[in-house]
Enzyme design. Sequence first.
Site, mmCIF file in Angstrom:
data_model
loop_
_atom_site.group_PDB
_atom_site.id
_atom_site.type_symbol
_atom_site.label_atom_id
_atom_site.label_comp_id
_atom_site.label_asym_id
_atom_site.label_seq_id
_atom_site.Cartn_x
_atom_site.Cartn_y
_atom_site.Cartn_z
ATOM 1 N N ARG A 162 39.957 33.064 52.487
ATOM 2 C CA ARG A 162 38.654 32.489 52.875
ATOM 3 C C ARG A 162 37.608 32.818 51.832
ATOM 4 O O ARG A 162 37.664 33.891 51.221
ATOM 5 C CB ARG A 162 38.185 33.066 54.209
ATOM 6 C CG ARG A 162 39.140 32.836 55.333
ATOM 7 C CD ARG A 162 39.090 31.423 55.791
ATOM 8 N NE ARG A 162 39.938 31.244 56.955
ATOM 9 C CZ ARG A 162 40.084 30.089 57.580
ATOM 10 N NH1 ARG A 162 39.472 29.007 57.148
ATOM 11 N NH2 ARG A 162 40.864 30.001 58.636
ATOM 12 N N ILE A 163 36.644 31.914 51.703
ATOM 13 C CA ILE A 163 35.530 32.181 50.796
ATOM 14 C C ILE A 163 34.466 32.938 51.585
ATOM 15 O O ILE A 163 34.079 32.525 52.684
ATOM 16 C CB ILE A 163 34.983 30.863 50.227
ATOM 17 C CG1 ILE A 163 36.064 30.223 49.353
ATOM 18 C CG2 ILE A 163 33.711 31.107 49.423
ATOM 19 C CD1 ILE A 163 35.864 28.759 49.113
ATOM 20 N N LEU A 164 34.039 34.061 51.029
ATOM 21 C CA LEU A 164 33.056 34.898 51.714
ATOM 22 C C LEU A 164 31.649 34.446 51.347
ATOM 23 O O LEU A 164 31.365 34.144 50.191
ATOM 24 C CB LEU A 164 33.264 36.357 51.315
ATOM 25 C CG LEU A 164 34.611 36.942 51.755
ATOM 26 C CD1 LEU A 164 34.874 38.265 51.047
ATOM 27 C CD2 LEU A 164 34.644 37.114 53.269
ATOM 28 N N ASN A 195 38.774 41.344 44.079
ATOM 29 C CA ASN A 195 39.790 40.365 44.475
ATOM 30 C C ASN A 195 40.888 40.333 43.422
ATOM 31 O O ASN A 195 40.628 40.585 42.244
ATOM 32 C CB ASN A 195 39.138 38.975 44.567
ATOM 33 C CG ASN A 195 40.130 37.873 44.931
ATOM 34 O OD1 ASN A 195 40.946 38.039 45.839
ATOM 35 N ND2 ASN A 195 40.070 36.741 44.216
ATOM 36 N N HIS A 234 43.634 37.655 41.755
ATOM 37 C CA HIS A 234 43.869 36.208 41.678
ATOM 38 C C HIS A 234 45.083 35.941 40.785
ATOM 39 O O HIS A 234 45.203 36.541 39.714
ATOM 40 C CB HIS A 234 42.624 35.520 41.099
ATOM 41 C CG HIS A 234 42.804 34.046 40.962
ATOM 42 N ND1 HIS A 234 42.766 33.189 42.046
ATOM 43 C CD2 HIS A 234 43.067 33.280 39.875
ATOM 44 C CE1 HIS A 234 42.980 31.952 41.629
ATOM 45 N NE2 HIS A 234 43.166 31.978 40.328
ATOM 46 N N ASP A 260 31.894 37.514 43.741
ATOM 47 C CA ASP A 260 30.531 37.028 43.932
ATOM 48 C C ASP A 260 30.594 35.814 44.855
ATOM 49 O O ASP A 260 31.631 35.570 45.478
ATOM 50 C CB ASP A 260 29.838 36.749 42.591
ATOM 51 C CG ASP A 260 30.503 35.623 41.813
ATOM 52 O OD1 ASP A 260 31.380 34.924 42.390
ATOM 53 O OD2 ASP A 260 30.156 35.418 40.639
ATOM 54 N N ASP A 309 36.343 32.616 42.795
ATOM 55 C CA ASP A 309 37.028 33.316 41.701
ATOM 56 C C ASP A 309 36.193 33.353 40.421
ATOM 57 O O ASP A 309 36.732 33.234 39.309
ATOM 58 C CB ASP A 309 38.406 32.663 41.430
ATOM 59 C CG ASP A 309 39.274 32.644 42.665
ATOM 60 O OD1 ASP A 309 39.269 33.631 43.414
ATOM 61 O OD2 ASP A 309 39.967 31.635 42.900
HETATM 62 C C1 GRF Z 1 48.409 36.908 45.565
HETATM 63 O O1 GRF Z 1 49.128 36.230 44.594
HETATM 64 C C2 GRF Z 1 46.949 36.992 45.217
HETATM 65 O O2 GRF Z 1 46.710 36.925 43.851
HETATM 66 C C3 GRF Z 1 46.387 35.751 45.874
HETATM 67 O O3 GRF Z 1 47.127 35.604 47.051
HETATM 68 C C4 GRF Z 1 48.408 36.182 46.897
HETATM 69 C C5 GRF Z 1 48.612 37.117 48.050
HETATM 70 O O4 GRF Z 1 49.873 37.684 48.086
HETATM 71 N N1 GRF Z 1 44.956 35.871 46.046
HETATM 72 P P1 GRF Z 1 50.254 38.809 49.130
HETATM 73 O O5 GRF Z 1 49.787 38.364 50.517
HETATM 74 O O6 GRF Z 1 49.584 40.082 48.705
HETATM 75 O O7 GRF Z 1 51.740 38.900 49.064
#
Ligand code: GRF
Length: 212
Positions: free
Chosen positions: A90-92, A106, A108, A140, A144
Amino acid sequence: MDALVLVSGRGSNLRAICRAIDDGRCEARIVGVVSDKRSAAGLGFAEARGIPTRVVPLEKGDDRDQWNVELGDQVASLNPELVVLAGFMRILGPPFLERFPGRIINVHPALLPSFPGHNGPKDAIKGGVRISGCTVHIVDDGVDTGPIIAQAAVPVLPDDTPETLHARIQVQEHRLLPEVIHRITLGEIELDPLKIKAAYADPSKFLSVPNV
Ligand code: GRF
């Protein structure tokens, strides 16, 4: 460092953080795991480990600001020093972000600022890049877009599918995220967006964690 982890799915990053804590590679304590989804596997893992969990669902048509406030209340009730988004989908918004300024990170699955959003590995393959990876960044109010703290790279192979590339990226996520948390605990990484931006100008101070 008292950290709280937000998850929406399987929680492999949460497990990796806990493994690193158990192995003494990450000086932190997980004070809670909070999800927007009751079905998130990460919740079951946390419960089995005795970590307090909370669920704050967001249904279609719900007031987003109100949801941000409720999520903030639940997170704040667990008193974290650091909030870690690990697969939180979700976007915060400002009502949440403003309560934990400079304390939310976060992970990514792409080398930001390329390929933000929900399909990092798929978009990297479509984009034809030969190297991808993962990014840990400060959160922020964009998608991302926050200042980058650390990155790790992996090759994109000719036969990769989004799934095989994502699996390779996750190996690096599981190493990088606990390491970043550990370095935050040690004070080697300061979550001050201005300091992180300033560090970009001086490579000797750059806060990236190289591949092993
Ligand atoms: C990860 O690849 C993370 O980068 C992205 O969502 C995925 C979550 O994986 N935001 P998990 O639930 O930790 O296995």
